[in-house]
Scaffold this motif. Sequence first.
Motif, mmCIF file in Angstrom:
data_model
loop_
_atom_site.group_PDB
_atom_site.id
_atom_site.type_symbol
_atom_site.label_atom_id
_atom_site.label_comp_id
_atom_site.label_asym_id
_atom_site.label_seq_id
_atom_site.Cartn_x
_atom_site.Cartn_y
_atom_site.Cartn_z
ATOM 1 N N SER A 84 -8.314 -1.785 -1.194
ATOM 2 C CA SER A 84 -7.513 -1.509 -2.391
ATOM 3 C C SER A 84 -8.165 -2.138 -3.622
ATOM 4 N N ASN A 88 -9.586 -0.130 -6.862
ATOM 5 C CA ASN A 88 -9.105 -0.427 -8.206
ATOM 6 C C ASN A 88 -10.252 -0.749 -9.160
ATOM 7 N N SER A 92 -11.264 1.414 -12.453
ATOM 8 C CA SER A 92 -11.215 0.778 -13.772
ATOM 9 C C SER A 92 -12.533 0.892 -14.535
#
Length: 131
Positions: A84, A88, A92
């Motif tokens: 995860s 992320n 980003s």
Amino acid sequence: MEEPEMQLKGKKVTDKFTESVYVLANEPSVALYRLQEHVRRSLPELAQHKADMQRWEEQSQGAIYTVEYACRSGTQGLRMLMNSAVKNLVDSSVYFRSVEGLLKQAISIRDHMNATAQGHSPEELPPPSSA
């Protein structure tokens, strides 16, 4: 003369025997009374210790269960957490590129404003980039 002397000896023997029987008969009850006295004094404290120990045992069992569960599922949970976090970070990157472009544009505008403030004509300066 012998009879009063015998009576006296008999009386001494019976008195000693009676005293011994009395002591033997009462000794267990005195001991039981002392035991009962001790139990009544110490029982509330012992009951409190027992309750404390049971509560600590329950808390310990809960903690042990938590640790065992964490050990069993910890590797899988850590793997999911890492996946995860990496996803992320990848997602980003778009925002990081946008921030980078905005910073470059802000630096260019600052340089343009500084040059204008120092008396250069705007024609001599390159226009701010719109990166």
